[in-house]
Design a protein around this motif. Structure first.
Motif, PDB file in Angstrom:
ATOM      1  N   PRO A 471       0.541  -2.453  -0.803  1.00  0.00           N
ATOM      2  CA  PRO A 471       0.184  -2.481  -2.230  1.00  0.00           C
ATOM      3  C   PRO A 471       1.126  -3.303  -3.097  1.00  0.00           C
ATOM      4  CG  PRO A 471      -0.027  -0.265  -1.351  1.00  0.00           C
ATOM      5  CD  PRO A 471       0.647  -1.079  -0.293  1.00  0.00           C
ATOM      6  N   TYR A 472       2.323  -3.572  -2.616  1.00  0.00           N
ATOM      7  CA  TYR A 472       3.292  -4.318  -3.407  1.00  0.00           C
ATOM      8  C   TYR A 472       3.144  -5.831  -3.220  1.00  0.00           C
ATOM      9  CZ  TYR A 472       5.484   0.268  -3.681  1.00  0.00           C
ATOM     10  OH  TYR A 472       5.722   1.596  -3.893  1.00  0.00           O
ATOM     11  N   TYR A 473       2.274  -6.253  -2.289  1.00  0.00           N
ATOM     12  CA  TYR A 473       2.177  -7.671  -1.942  1.00  0.00           C
ATOM     13  C   TYR A 473       0.805  -8.238  -2.285  1.00  0.00           C
ATOM     14  CZ  TYR A 473       6.611  -7.379   0.490  1.00  0.00           C
ATOM     15  OH  TYR A 473       7.938  -7.228   0.781  1.00  0.00           O
ATOM     16  N   GLY A 474       0.828  -9.505  -2.695  1.00  0.00           N
ATOM     17  CA  GLY A 474      -0.412 -10.204  -2.984  1.00  0.00           C
ATOM     18  C   GLY A 474      -0.879 -11.083  -1.846  1.00  0.00           C
ATOM     19  N   TYR A 475       0.006 -11.351  -0.886  1.00  0.00           N
ATOM     20  CA  TYR A 475      -0.351 -12.278   0.182  1.00  0.00           C
ATOM     21  C   TYR A 475       0.479 -11.963   1.426  1.00  0.00           C
ATOM     22  CZ  TYR A 475      -1.500 -16.821   2.363  1.00  0.00           C
ATOM     23  OH  TYR A 475      -1.961 -17.810   3.192  1.00  0.00           O
ATOM     24  N   THR A 476      -0.195 -11.893   2.576  1.00  0.00           N
ATOM     25  CA  THR A 476       0.455 -11.591   3.846  1.00  0.00           C
ATOM     26  C   THR A 476       0.079 -12.639   4.874  1.00  0.00           C
ATOM     27  OG1 THR A 476       0.426  -9.197   3.429  1.00  0.00           O
ATOM     28  CG2 THR A 476       0.681  -9.903   5.717  1.00  0.00           C
ATOM     29  N   VAL A 477       1.068 -13.159   5.583  1.00  0.00           N
ATOM     30  CA  VAL A 477       0.842 -14.098   6.678  1.00  0.00           C
ATOM     31  C   VAL A 477       1.492 -13.530   7.928  1.00  0.00           C
ATOM     32  CG1 VAL A 477       1.204 -16.444   7.547  1.00  0.00           C
ATOM     33  CG2 VAL A 477       0.839 -16.063   5.104  1.00  0.00           C
ATOM     34  N   ILE A 478       0.734 -13.455   9.019  1.00  0.00           N
ATOM     35  CA  ILE A 478       1.261 -12.968  10.293  1.00  0.00           C
ATOM     36  C   ILE A 478       1.042 -14.049  11.345  1.00  0.00           C
ATOM     37  CG2 ILE A 478       1.095 -11.212  12.091  1.00  0.00           C
ATOM     38  CD1 ILE A 478       0.106  -9.251  10.003  1.00  0.00           C
ATOM     39  N   ILE A 479       2.094 -14.408  12.053  1.00  0.00           N
ATOM     40  CA  ILE A 479       2.036 -15.399  13.125  1.00  0.00           C
ATOM     41  C   ILE A 479       2.438 -14.710  14.416  1.00  0.00           C
ATOM     42  CG2 ILE A 479       2.918 -17.616  13.938  1.00  0.00           C
ATOM     43  CD1 ILE A 479       3.708 -18.167  10.986  1.00  0.00           C
ATOM     44  N   SER A 484      -1.319  -8.403  18.465  1.00  0.00           N
ATOM     45  CA  SER A 484      -0.856  -7.047  18.159  1.00  0.00           C
ATOM     46  C   SER A 484      -1.365  -6.571  16.806  1.00  0.00           C
ATOM     47  CB  SER A 484       0.681  -7.001  18.162  1.00  0.00           C
ATOM     48  OG  SER A 484       1.186  -7.338  19.420  1.00  0.00           O
ATOM     49  N   HIS A 485      -1.584  -7.508  15.892  1.00  0.00           N
ATOM     50  CA  HIS A 485      -1.991  -7.155  14.530  1.00  0.00           C
ATOM     51  C   HIS A 485      -3.458  -7.468  14.254  1.00  0.00           C
ATOM     52  CE1 HIS A 485       2.281  -6.592  13.524  1.00  0.00           C
ATOM     53  NE2 HIS A 485       2.495  -7.704  14.201  1.00  0.00           N
ATOM     54  N   GLY A 486      -4.228  -7.712  15.312  1.00  0.00           N
ATOM     55  CA  GLY A 486      -5.616  -8.101  15.130  1.00  0.00           C
ATOM     56  C   GLY A 486      -6.461  -7.057  14.433  1.00  0.00           C
ATOM     57  N   VAL A 487      -6.290  -5.787  14.823  1.00  0.00           N
ATOM     58  CA  VAL A 487      -7.065  -4.715  14.186  1.00  0.00           C
ATOM     59  C   VAL A 487      -6.591  -4.520  12.748  1.00  0.00           C
ATOM     60  CG1 VAL A 487      -7.739  -2.295  14.318  1.00  0.00           C
ATOM     61  CG2 VAL A 487      -7.437  -3.606  16.415  1.00  0.00           C
ATOM     62  N   TYR A 488      -5.292  -4.556  12.544  1.00  0.00           N
ATOM     63  CA  TYR A 488      -4.757  -4.388  11.194  1.00  0.00           C
ATOM     64  C   TYR A 488      -5.281  -5.474  10.255  1.00  0.00           C
ATOM     65  CZ  TYR A 488      -1.430  -4.495   7.316  1.00  0.00           C
ATOM     66  OH  TYR A 488      -0.875  -4.512   6.068  1.00  0.00           O
ATOM     67  N   ALA A 489      -5.379  -6.710  10.747  1.00  0.00           N
ATOM     68  CA  ALA A 489      -5.849  -7.808   9.903  1.00  0.00           C
ATOM     69  C   ALA A 489      -7.252  -7.551   9.374  1.00  0.00           C
ATOM     70  CB  ALA A 489      -5.808  -9.118  10.680  1.00  0.00           C
ATOM     71  N   LYS A 490      -8.061  -6.827  10.140  1.00  0.00           N
ATOM     72  CA  LYS A 490      -9.442  -6.572   9.721  1.00  0.00           C
ATOM     73  C   LYS A 490      -9.532  -5.571   8.575  1.00  0.00           C
ATOM     74  CE  LYS A 490     -12.844  -6.565  12.620  1.00  0.00           C
ATOM     75  NZ  LYS A 490     -13.412  -7.884  12.310  1.00  0.00           N
ATOM     76  N   THR A 491      -8.433  -4.932   8.228  1.00  0.00           N
ATOM     77  CA  THR A 491      -8.462  -3.971   7.114  1.00  0.00           C
ATOM     78  C   THR A 491      -8.380  -4.667   5.757  1.00  0.00           C
ATOM     79  OG1 THR A 491      -6.046  -3.659   7.102  1.00  0.00           O
ATOM     80  CG2 THR A 491      -7.342  -2.239   8.565  1.00  0.00           C
ATOM     81  N   PHE A 492      -8.196  -6.003   5.753  1.00  0.00           N
ATOM     82  CA  PHE A 492      -8.132  -6.757   4.501  1.00  0.00           C
ATOM     83  C   PHE A 492      -9.514  -7.310   4.177  1.00  0.00           C
ATOM     84  CE2 PHE A 492      -3.772  -6.546   5.670  1.00  0.00           C
ATOM     85  CZ  PHE A 492      -3.045  -6.690   4.497  1.00  0.00           C
ATOM     86  N   GLU A 714      -6.587 -16.003   0.562  1.00  0.00           N
ATOM     87  CA  GLU A 714      -6.796 -14.613   0.165  1.00  0.00           C
ATOM     88  C   GLU A 714      -5.603 -13.758   0.585  1.00  0.00           C
ATOM     89  OE1 GLU A 714      -8.961 -13.544  -1.858  1.00  0.00           O
ATOM     90  OE2 GLU A 714     -10.075 -15.409  -1.995  1.00  0.00           O
ATOM     91  N   LYS A 715      -5.740 -12.447   0.608  1.00  0.00           N
ATOM     92  CA  LYS A 715      -4.580 -11.574   0.767  1.00  0.00           C
ATOM     93  C   LYS A 715      -3.971 -11.596   2.163  1.00  0.00           C
ATOM     94  CE  LYS A 715      -3.724  -8.114  -1.631  1.00  0.00           C
ATOM     95  NZ  LYS A 715      -3.554  -6.770  -2.215  1.00  0.00           N
ATOM     96  N   MET A 716      -4.721 -12.041   3.173  1.00  0.00           N
ATOM     97  CA  MET A 716      -4.214 -12.022   4.543  1.00  0.00           C
ATOM     98  C   MET A 716      -4.571 -13.306   5.269  1.00  0.00           C
ATOM     99  SD  MET A 716      -2.985 -10.850   7.458  1.00  0.00           S
ATOM    100  CE  MET A 716      -2.700  -9.095   7.541  1.00  0.00           C
ATOM    101  N   ALA A 717      -3.592 -13.885   5.967  1.00  0.00           N
ATOM    102  CA  ALA A 717      -3.818 -14.998   6.884  1.00  0.00           C
ATOM    103  C   ALA A 717      -3.154 -14.630   8.208  1.00  0.00           C
ATOM    104  CB  ALA A 717      -3.247 -16.294   6.328  1.00  0.00           C
ATOM    105  N   HIS A 718      -3.973 -14.349   9.218  1.00  0.00           N
ATOM    106  CA  HIS A 718      -3.467 -13.877  10.508  1.00  0.00           C
ATOM    107  C   HIS A 718      -3.716 -14.945  11.565  1.00  0.00           C
ATOM    108  CE1 HIS A 718      -4.084 -11.228  14.270  1.00  0.00           C
ATOM    109  NE2 HIS A 718      -2.793 -11.456  14.111  1.00  0.00           N
ATOM    110  N   PHE A 719      -2.654 -15.514  12.103  1.00  0.00           N
ATOM    111  CA  PHE A 719      -2.742 -16.573  13.110  1.00  0.00           C
ATOM    112  C   PHE A 719      -2.433 -16.003  14.497  1.00  0.00           C
ATOM    113  CE2 PHE A 719      -1.885 -18.763   9.173  1.00  0.00           C
ATOM    114  CZ  PHE A 719      -2.695 -19.878   9.240  1.00  0.00           C
TER     115      PHE A 719
END
Length: 920
Positions: A471-479, A484-492, A714-719
């Motif tokens: 909630p404190y962030y406007g933008y998240t990037v995961i490389i 490991s974060h594939g399911v989490y990325a779908k919550t955005f 947008e709020k999430m970019a998951h690579f």
């Protein structure tokens, strides 16, 4: 009478008992955040013992030094603040996770299962000067002012003395007027925790109660104490029965014990119950007077021994000689000390149980004994002596003591709570406490790193930390490599340009990917030299790097020309087809140029001016409209005809393009073949065009050609890079160039006030790709000023320790999360790089692995270490998570594929997670 109920006032961060004249007492409180000594080494305990001895000796000129320790279950203020932030959250998954934490902890607090130990020190001095009989009002005011300044300066020095004595392992927080009031209010109103949940905002409530002109009793004393003559002890006040015990005999032995007897007090402070407090009032005695007193006793004992030859008199005389020697040489400082234990409970039966437990605990302290007053009046007098900073005259149960063994009886213990006051995430401590974690401090990102062996629980902890702090962030990037974060990325989720809800897609970079990231797409930002440079670097990499530097530079020069030409041609065609938008682009470009010239530094670029003007529009619409409104038609005409105006208009126009308006990669080789300049070598240009074809829709790598169907803004970019074949070296290098260029640009150009974060899952894997280490290094060293929190996960520290990214990661990290380590050398290297305390070095070797824990107690343990705090903050936390979090964070590849199939059945991934997690 100093044996009566005290009263005073709060004044400029001090508590004043009485007026500023002879006999007045002035005190200041300090909250002490101690290291955990329960399982500490002997060396750590000896250091703590010596620090407390030093503190006692350094404050020997005070009227009294008071140590007040208490334990309760009150985390209501932190939990309610956490819930208020949760209510503001937009992401449903984050809200679900935070609500689960909140209700779990609130339930434990209601059931009295949480534990919070707090230690405060109150330093009290007494004014001994007298007022002259004949003195003017003005001179009297001047005298008071000088005395007051002297007191404030002396307490400032005492604060430094305390910090110096305890060193970097202990955090000190001086109390101001408002903090003094809150502490006193809680002390006199033990029923407060029972009422806070209904009140809600505690800080606001305290602010409403606070009156700087009122006395302590007027502000905080709720009612008279009621005595029950049928009961053998105590009184009733504020809904609780109270009883007090006084220590009437010290332990037989403290300092010579092994392990050091500073652990003795843990018999008392470590009892598995709540709502009791330990107060130790230590009043320095004049050393010369004590020596004289001891010499008289020695003389008596010596004379009596000469008369009776009783050996016990000789032993007593030798003991007195040693005491006189210690006092004379300055090794020992004498004190008159009163140690009391205050207990409160809602029923007499519960009170009796607590009293019995405390008596047993004291008796186990090498023969120490307690005294329980039989009269309520005596209990109240003792109770008055426990009021914060008060030095009363009731000394009936005071005992002689010396700093060498008194140090072992100080209740030197407090719960590790981390940054509880500003917590973005909450975790269980190791002793029933709650620990707050935050990723920003005072507006500055606190870069971090998570270190742990395989199976230690890194994925679950990381997913939980990301979910709680989202909630404190406007933008998240995961490389990452491994999804490991594939399911989490779908919550955005986000709304596309048509206003339709879309769920985040993982950008799975692989040769046959059905996703498209158009390299020419500026993602809603103006075209700028940085973006063009990224394009040149990427296309040069696609063509292949030449070992000949001159050849390579010539290729890049050619690419630069044709890329810019393609952008110009595309803009001109767009402007003809969209005249209204072209006019809008002209007005916006003129405004950006004017804003840059009038309000920014001369060296500022187009992108910075555009971002600032955009932020102004979003935050202060009236000022934005006022600024735009002053641009005249004459200015627009003049601007459109200038060379700079034409170029700026074209660059700004690209921020208005739709995804299908942008040029595409396949158009570049076509332009190079059919739009080649006559001065350019035909064979070279055609060869370069041919080498670009495999990266277009006509070749093997289609990811970078076509209309973008992936949104990077947008709020999430998951690579996900784990599906790139090992022999596809150029594709992996291009992927890292894409990330370093486009993502970095997006992080920089987003609003400065917006928090962003960049996560490297298993940072050591970046070493295998050209450009990977450079991304990590530049992120840790250069993104802080843009409000970007950078975080890396490291599993194999031996490999990481020898890598070029170790120094930038470790040197720029302020948050260290250290999980179970197996290799002693790895722990030593981690400690060398981070200055991890010795006690924590041993602890991380013994953390249990989740797979060996019973199902009802499944958790991972993490050492939370913040060396940049002053002093450094260090403690252990336990991560207990919900089944939904376990479902989201499962990192096994086979399990991930299974999760994706399950979630595909649900239009809403979050609802799918909540449903499917109940079935696993």
């Amino acid at each position: 009478m100093h044996s009566q109920m005290p009263n005073g006032y709060y004044c400029e961060d001090l508590i004043v008992y009485g007026g500023l004249n002879r006999g007045c007492q002035v005190t200041q409180g300090f909250e002490i955040f101690t290291p955990d000594l329960r399982h500490a080494s002997n060396a750590a305990r000896v250091d703590a013992h010596n620090a407390l001895m030093q503190l006692l000796s350094a404050t020997s000129d005070l009227k009294q030094i008071q140590f007040r320790w208490k334990v309760d279950s009150d985390y209501s203020e932190a939990l309610l603040r956490y819930q208020q932030e949760t209510d503001k959250a937009e992401n449903v998954w984050s809200k679900t996770c935070r609500n689960e934490r909140f209700y779990r902890y609130m339930d434990r607090m209601r059931r009295r299962e949480l534990r919070r130990e707090r230690l405060h020190i109150f330093l009290t001095t007494e004014i001994k000067t007298t007022e002259p009989i004949f003195i003017s009002r003005e001179n009297l005011r001047t005298k008071y002012h000088k005395e007051w300044l002297r007191l404030k300066n002396s307490y400032r020095e005492y604060g430094h003395v305390i910090q110096t004595a305890f060193g970097s392992d202990t955090r000190i927080k001086p109390l101001g007027d408002f903090e003094h009031f809150i502490y006193y209010h809680q002390f006199l109103n033990p029923s407060l925790p029972d009422r806070w949940e209904a009140v809600g905002d505690q800080t606001k409530t305290y602010e409403q109660l606070w009156d700087p002109e009122a006395s302590i009793q007027e502000l905080s004393y709720p009612s008279d104490n009621v005595s029950d003559g049928s009961r053998p002890h105590g009184f009733y006040a504020d809904g609780y029965y109270h009883a007090l015990l006084a220590i009437k005999r010290w332990p037989h032995r403290t300092s010579n014990s092994n392990p050091p007897a500073i652990g003795l007090i843990h018999h008392l402070t470590g009892l598995p119950m709540l709502d009791y407090a330990v107060t130790l009032n230590a009043r320095p005695l004049p050393i010369r007077a004590e020596i004289n007193k001891s010499e008289k006793q020695l003389k008596r004992n010596t004379g009596d021994y000469a008369d009776s030859a009783r050996h016990e008199l000789l032993t007593s005389a030798r003991k007195m000689e040693r005491k006189i020697e210690r006092l004379s040489q300055g090794y020992t400082f004498p004190f008159e000390s009163l140690m009391t234990i205050n207990v409160w409970a809602k029923s007499y039966e519960e009170l009796d149980q607590k009293l019995n437990a405390i008596k047993n605990a004291v008796n186990s302290m090498n023969g120490a004994q307690t005294y329980e007053p039989a009269l309520a009046a005596t209990t109240k007098k003792l109770w008055y002596q426990t009021w914060p900073g008060w030095a009363g005259t009731y000394t009936n149960y005071s005992l002689y003591s010396e700093n060498n063994y008194l140090a072992d009886l100080i209740p030197f213990s407090s719960s590790f709570t981390g940054f509880l006051d500003t917590a973005e995430a909450l975790y269980d401590g190791t002793n029933g406490n709650l620990v707050g974690v935050c990723t920003f401090r005072e507006g500055t990102p606190q870069h971090g790193v998570l270190l742990g062996m395989s199976g230690a629980g890194k994925s679950v902890f990381m997913e939980d930390l990301l979910s709680q702090t989202e909630p404190y962030y406007g933008y998240t990037v995961i490389i990452e490599e491994g999804n490991s974060h594939g399911v989490y990325a779908k919550t955005f989720s986000y709304k596309d340009r048509r206003g339709e809800l879309q769920w985040c897609k993982t950008i799975n970079i692989k040769p046959d990917s059905n996703l498209t990231v158009n390299l020419f797409d500026t993602q809603g930002a103006p075209l700028n030299p940085g973006h063009a440079a990224i394009l040149v670097a990427l296309t040069a990499r696609m063509i292949g790097e030449s070992r000949d530097e001159d050849v390579q530079q010539h290729r890049e020069a050619l690419l630069t020309h044709y890329i810019h030409q393609l952008y110009r041609d595309t803009y001109e065609s767009w402007a003809q087809d969209n005249p209204s938008k072209a006019l809008e682009a002209l007005k916006l470009a003129c405004a950006v140029d004017l804003y840059r010239r009038e309000r920014m530094e001369e060296a500022s670029g187009l992108l910075e001016a555009y971002a600032d003007l955009r932020d102004l529009r979003h935050t202060q619409e009236d000022q934005y409209q006022e600024f735009i409104g002053k641009i005249t038609e004459e200015q627009l005409t003049r601007f459109s005809k200038s060379n700079d105006g034409e170029r700026t208009t074209m660059e700004v126009a690209y921020s208005l393009f739709e995804p299908y308006d942008y040029p595409q990669l396949s158009a570049l080789p076509s332009l190079m073949r059919h739009g080649r300049l006559a001065s350019h070598d035909k064979d070279k240009v055609h060869q370069m065009a041919d080498m670009l074809v495999p990266w277009t829709v006509q070749g093997n790598y289609r990811l970078f050609d076509g209309v973008s169907n992936v949104v990077l803004t947008e709020k999430m970019a998951h690579f996900e890079l784990g599906n790139i074949p090992p022999d596809a070296v150029n594709l992996k290098a291009a992927a890292y160039l894409l990330i370093n260029g486009f993502v970095r640009q997006n992080l920089i150009t987003r609003p400065r006030h917006e928090r962003k974060r960049l996560i490297f899952e298993e940072a050591a894997r970046t070493l295998g790709a050209k450009g990977g280490p450079q991304i990590v290094e530049e992120s840790y060293t250069g993104l802080r000023k843009f409000g970007v929190w950078v975080f890396a996960i490291v599993q194999q520290y031996a490999l990481f320790e020898r890598s070029p990214i170790r120094a930038p990661v470790m040197n720029n990290s302020k948050n260290f999360f250290i999980m179970r380590q197996m290799d002693v050398k790895d722990v030593a290297n981690i400690a060398k790089d981070s200055q991890l305390p010795e006690t924590s070095q041993r602890a991380v070797m013994d953390f249990p692995l989740p797979e060996y824990l019973p199902a009802h107690d499944k958790h991972s343990t993490v050492c939370y270490y913040v060396p940049s705090a002053h002093p450094p903050l260090c403690g252990n936390v336990k991560n207990y998570v919900s089944p939904e979090m376990v479902y989201v964070s499962s990192s096994n590849g086979e399990i991930y594929d299974k999760r994706m199939k399950q979630l595909a059945k649900h239009p809403n991934p979050i609802e799918g997670i909540l449903h499917e997690s109940k079935r696993t």
